[in-house]
Write a protein that holds these residues in place. Structure first.
Motif, PDB file in Angstrom:
ATOM      1  N   LEU A   1      -1.298   8.758  12.266  1.00 41.49           N
ATOM      2  CA  LEU A   1      -0.704  10.049  11.961  1.00 41.49           C
ATOM      3  C   LEU A   1      -1.701  11.261  12.592  1.00 41.49           C
ATOM      4  O   LEU A   1      -2.737  11.254  12.502  1.00 41.49           O
ATOM      5  CB  LEU A   1      -0.528  10.417  10.600  1.00 41.49           C
ATOM      6  CG  LEU A   1       0.319   9.365   9.584  1.00 41.49           C
ATOM      7  CD1 LEU A   1      -0.643   8.521   9.062  1.00 41.49           C
ATOM      8  CD2 LEU A   1       1.227  10.086   8.638  1.00 41.49           C
ATOM      9  N   GLU A   2      -0.805  12.023  13.856  1.00 41.08           N
ATOM     10  CA  GLU A   2      -1.684  13.285  14.301  1.00 41.08           C
ATOM     11  C   GLU A   2      -0.860  14.303  14.441  1.00 41.08           C
ATOM     12  O   GLU A   2       0.241  14.334  14.431  1.00 41.08           O
ATOM     13  CB  GLU A   2      -2.125  12.705  15.582  1.00 41.08           C
ATOM     14  CG  GLU A   2      -3.145  11.386  15.623  1.00 41.08           C
ATOM     15  CD  GLU A   2      -3.705  11.100  16.983  1.00 41.08           C
ATOM     16  OE1 GLU A   2      -3.557  11.952  17.739  1.00 41.08           O
ATOM     17  OE2 GLU A   2      -3.844   9.921  17.308  1.00 41.08           O
ATOM     18  N   GLY A   3      -1.550  15.404  14.261  1.00 43.29           N
ATOM     19  CA  GLY A   3      -0.635  16.729  14.007  1.00 43.29           C
ATOM     20  C   GLY A   3       0.344  17.044  12.844  1.00 43.29           C
ATOM     21  O   GLY A   3       1.259  17.820  13.016  1.00 43.29           O
ATOM     22  N   GLU A   4       0.331  16.125  11.888  1.00 46.21           N
ATOM     23  CA  GLU A   4       1.287  16.006  10.668  1.00 46.21           C
ATOM     24  C   GLU A   4       0.482  16.942   9.851  1.00 46.21           C
ATOM     25  O   GLU A   4      -0.657  16.823   9.409  1.00 46.21           O
ATOM     26  CB  GLU A   4       1.405  14.773  10.381  1.00 46.21           C
ATOM     27  CG  GLU A   4       2.254  13.803  11.097  1.00 46.21           C
ATOM     28  CD  GLU A   4       3.451  14.235  11.478  1.00 46.21           C
ATOM     29  OE1 GLU A   4       4.263  14.670  10.651  1.00 46.21           O
ATOM     30  OE2 GLU A   4       3.933  14.053  12.722  1.00 46.21           O
ATOM     31  N   THR A   5       1.376  17.581   8.917  1.00 40.61           N
ATOM     32  CA  THR A   5       1.022  18.435   7.810  1.00 40.61           C
ATOM     33  C   THR A   5       0.948  17.880   6.415  1.00 40.61           C
ATOM     34  O   THR A   5       0.336  18.079   5.473  1.00 40.61           O
ATOM     35  CB  THR A   5       1.831  19.773   7.810  1.00 40.61           C
ATOM     36  OG1 THR A   5       3.236  19.255   7.439  1.00 40.61           O
ATOM     37  CG2 THR A   5       1.818  20.639   9.003  1.00 40.61           C
ATOM     38  N   ALA A   6       1.733  16.772   6.378  1.00 36.38           N
ATOM     39  CA  ALA A   6       1.909  15.957   5.077  1.00 36.38           C
ATOM     40  C   ALA A   6       2.293  14.700   5.326  1.00 36.38           C
ATOM     41  O   ALA A   6       2.864  14.285   6.183  1.00 36.38           O
ATOM     42  CB  ALA A   6       2.773  16.723   4.259  1.00 36.38           C
ATOM     43  N   LEU A   7       1.882  13.775   4.315  1.00 39.30           N
ATOM     44  CA  LEU A   7       2.464  12.305   4.272  1.00 39.30           C
ATOM     45  C   LEU A   7       3.081  11.997   3.065  1.00 39.30           C
ATOM     46  O   LEU A   7       2.629  12.425   2.092  1.00 39.30           O
ATOM     47  CB  LEU A   7       1.255  11.368   4.290  1.00 39.30           C
ATOM     48  CG  LEU A   7       1.515  10.032   4.065  1.00 39.30           C
ATOM     49  CD1 LEU A   7       2.547   9.209   4.905  1.00 39.30           C
ATOM     50  CD2 LEU A   7       0.328   9.062   3.876  1.00 39.30           C
ATOM     51  N   ARG A   8       4.337  11.623   3.240  1.00 38.55           N
ATOM     52  CA  ARG A   8       5.276  11.205   2.011  1.00 38.55           C
ATOM     53  C   ARG A   8       5.697   9.990   2.229  1.00 38.55           C
ATOM     54  O   ARG A   8       6.118   9.406   3.193  1.00 38.55           O
ATOM     55  CB  ARG A   8       6.495  12.330   2.201  1.00 38.55           C
ATOM     56  CG  ARG A   8       7.220  12.219   0.763  1.00 38.55           C
ATOM     57  CD  ARG A   8       8.429  13.064   0.675  1.00 38.55           C
ATOM     58  NE  ARG A   8       8.933  13.294  -0.718  1.00 38.55           N
ATOM     59  CZ  ARG A   8      10.091  12.516  -0.888  1.00 38.55           C
ATOM     60  NH1 ARG A   8      10.523  11.275   0.084  1.00 38.55           N
ATOM     61  NH2 ARG A   8      10.656  12.541  -2.254  1.00 38.55           N
ATOM     62  N   LEU A   9       5.548   9.057   0.941  1.00 36.28           N
ATOM     63  CA  LEU A   9       5.933   7.613   1.116  1.00 36.28           C
ATOM     64  C   LEU A   9       6.557   7.412  -0.230  1.00 36.28           C
ATOM     65  O   LEU A   9       6.335   7.888  -1.182  1.00 36.28           O
ATOM     66  CB  LEU A   9       4.857   6.723   1.576  1.00 36.28           C
ATOM     67  CG  LEU A   9       3.587   6.809   0.394  1.00 36.28           C
ATOM     68  CD1 LEU A   9       3.622   5.816  -0.531  1.00 36.28           C
ATOM     69  CD2 LEU A   9       2.364   6.482   1.357  1.00 36.28           C
ATOM     70  N   GLN A  10       7.115   6.469  -0.328  1.00 39.24           N
ATOM     71  CA  GLN A  10       7.687   5.722  -1.418  1.00 39.24           C
ATOM     72  C   GLN A  10       7.481   4.150  -1.489  1.00 39.24           C
ATOM     73  O   GLN A  10       7.377   3.619  -0.732  1.00 39.24           O
ATOM     74  CB  GLN A  10       9.180   5.900  -1.396  1.00 39.24           C
ATOM     75  CG  GLN A  10       9.901   5.332  -2.991  1.00 39.24           C
ATOM     76  CD  GLN A  10      11.340   5.737  -3.320  1.00 39.24           C
ATOM     77  OE1 GLN A  10      11.726   6.233  -2.077  1.00 39.24           O
ATOM     78  NE2 GLN A  10      11.741   5.613  -4.232  1.00 39.24           N
ATOM     79  N   ALA A  11       6.697   3.655  -2.847  1.00 36.72           N
ATOM     80  CA  ALA A  11       6.314   2.307  -3.063  1.00 36.72           C
ATOM     81  C   ALA A  11       7.715   1.651  -2.946  1.00 36.72           C
ATOM     82  O   ALA A  11       8.701   1.696  -3.934  1.00 36.72           O
ATOM     83  CB  ALA A  11       5.474   2.271  -4.140  1.00 36.72           C
ATOM     84  N   ASP A  12       7.934   0.567  -2.420  1.00 38.07           N
ATOM     85  CA  ASP A  12       9.107  -0.367  -2.242  1.00 38.07           C
ATOM     86  C   ASP A  12       8.787  -1.663  -2.907  1.00 38.07           C
ATOM     87  O   ASP A  12       8.926  -2.886  -2.515  1.00 38.07           O
ATOM     88  CB  ASP A  12       9.542  -0.639  -0.917  1.00 38.07           C
ATOM     89  CG  ASP A  12      11.039  -1.130  -0.772  1.00 38.07           C
ATOM     90  OD1 ASP A  12      11.593  -1.256  -1.726  1.00 38.07           O
ATOM     91  OD2 ASP A  12      11.349  -1.641   0.206  1.00 38.07           O
ATOM     92  N   GLY A  13       8.248  -1.807  -4.197  1.00 39.15           N
ATOM     93  CA  GLY A  13       7.879  -2.916  -5.030  1.00 39.15           C
ATOM     94  C   GLY A  13       6.554  -2.198  -5.900  1.00 39.15           C
ATOM     95  O   GLY A  13       6.137  -0.936  -5.582  1.00 39.15           O
ATOM     96  N   ASP A  14       6.290  -3.128  -6.647  1.00 35.35           N
ATOM     97  CA  ASP A  14       5.194  -3.063  -7.639  1.00 35.35           C
ATOM     98  C   ASP A  14       3.984  -3.143  -7.398  1.00 35.35           C
ATOM     99  O   ASP A  14       2.932  -3.323  -8.443  1.00 35.35           O
ATOM    100  CB  ASP A  14       5.657  -3.188  -8.840  1.00 35.35           C
ATOM    101  CG  ASP A  14       5.853  -4.723  -9.136  1.00 35.35           C
ATOM    102  OD1 ASP A  14       5.441  -5.585  -8.227  1.00 35.35           O
ATOM    103  OD2 ASP A  14       6.257  -5.246 -10.315  1.00 35.35           O
ATOM    104  N   ASP A  15       3.568  -3.677  -6.183  1.00 35.90           N
ATOM    105  CA  ASP A  15       2.205  -4.330  -6.086  1.00 35.90           C
ATOM    106  C   ASP A  15       1.658  -3.705  -4.673  1.00 35.90           C
ATOM    107  O   ASP A  15       0.730  -4.307  -4.069  1.00 35.90           O
ATOM    108  CB  ASP A  15       2.121  -5.789  -5.869  1.00 35.90           C
ATOM    109  CG  ASP A  15       3.078  -6.307  -4.604  1.00 35.90           C
ATOM    110  OD1 ASP A  15       3.845  -5.444  -3.999  1.00 35.90           O
ATOM    111  OD2 ASP A  15       3.126  -7.373  -4.238  1.00 35.90           O
ATOM    112  N   ALA A  16       1.980  -2.592  -4.403  1.00 36.13           N
ATOM    113  CA  ALA A  16       1.558  -1.825  -2.929  1.00 36.13           C
ATOM    114  C   ALA A  16       0.147  -1.276  -3.141  1.00 36.13           C
ATOM    115  O   ALA A  16      -0.344  -0.815  -4.198  1.00 36.13           O
ATOM    116  CB  ALA A  16       2.354  -0.610  -2.739  1.00 36.13           C
ATOM    117  N   GLU A  17      -0.490  -1.678  -2.253  1.00 32.60           N
ATOM    118  CA  GLU A  17      -2.157  -1.201  -2.047  1.00 32.60           C
ATOM    119  C   GLU A  17      -2.244  -0.661  -0.807  1.00 32.60           C
ATOM    120  O   GLU A  17      -2.020  -1.441   0.184  1.00 32.60           O
ATOM    121  CB  GLU A  17      -3.135  -2.260  -2.464  1.00 32.60           C
ATOM    122  CG  GLU A  17      -2.664  -2.905  -3.909  1.00 32.60           C
ATOM    123  CD  GLU A  17      -3.899  -3.838  -4.233  1.00 32.60           C
ATOM    124  OE1 GLU A  17      -5.214  -3.934  -3.453  1.00 32.60           O
ATOM    125  OE2 GLU A  17      -3.841  -4.639  -4.893  1.00 32.60           O
TER     126      GLU A  17
END
Length: 233
Positions: A210-226
């Protein structure tokens, strides 16, 4: 700009006792387009069979971070440090002007699965140092938590570089938002599970820059994300 890097495109080495995936050029894997990302030089995903490991060997002038996903890593070094590293803990070693260490799978039955990360230091030739400790699981489940930062930062562990490591363990369906600085660059590595960033779905081993971005938005698609997010100058 956000760029997707599929985990399947990483370098691969199979040694019988060790199965390794290399995000950047390492050992026999060489790609001139993948020599690192800023000061981030190595992300190796290693799977080690029971009782096997790396015999004593040396490093110098490198900040080395080890993150165990499964199993137990036995560590010994020339500073006199001896320990076992498991999931939920982190190890940070500054090789400085030289350190010898060995790393082995501490189990006679279970495989060891870990990430080893190298970050190039801004200052070379310093005394070597070693640290290990538990992560704040509650903080990581609540969102991105700064685990490693430059000397003087309000983080549990420090390195000699203007670089930060943030880790998150979001619950299934959780949405995480993190403000980013457009003057810096970011590298996201998904260590376990699955997430969505916009229309892009990531699974374990995948990465984003990620370059030149103001924010990161993500959603966990499961219960074991690291998720490991590197904030780099």
């Amino acid at each position: 700009m956000i760029s997707f890097i599929p985990g399947e495109s990483r370098g691969h080495a199979e040694h019988g006792w060790l199965d390794a995936r290399h995000s950047f050029s390492f050992s026999s894997y060489y790609d001139p387009q993948r020599m690192g990302y800023g000061a981030l030089r190595v992300i190796n995903e290693d799977r080690v069979v029971p009782t096997a490991g790396f015999p004593p060997h040396g490093h110098r002038d490198m900040e080395i971070i080890t993150y165990v996903l499964d199993g137990e890593l036995k560590h010994r070094d020339s500073l006199g440090s001896v320990g076992a590293l498991r999931h939920g803990e982190i190890q940070v070693m500054s090789a400085g002007r030289g350190i010898q260490h060995s790393e082995y799978n501490g189990s006679a039955r279970e495989p060891l699965h870990l990430l080893q990360i190298w970050i190039e230091p801004a200052i070379t030739g310093k005394s070597a140092s070693y640290g290990q400790g538990a992560l704040d699981a509650a903080a990581l489940r609540g969102g991105f938590s700064a685990v490693v930062g430059p000397r003087g930062a309000d983080t549990p562990f420090h390195i000699d570089q203007d670089a930060w490591l943030h880790i998150a363990w979001p619950a299934a369906g959780a949405v995480l938002e993190k403000a980013l600085d457009t003057r810096r660059r970011y590298y996201l590595h998904l260590a376990r599970g699955a997430i969505r960033v916009g229309a892009q779905r990531l699974v374990a081993g995948d990465a984003l820059t990620l370059e030149g971005e103001t924010a990161l938005r993500l959603q966990a698609d499961g219960d074991d994300a690291e998720i490991l997010l590197f904030d780099l100058a």
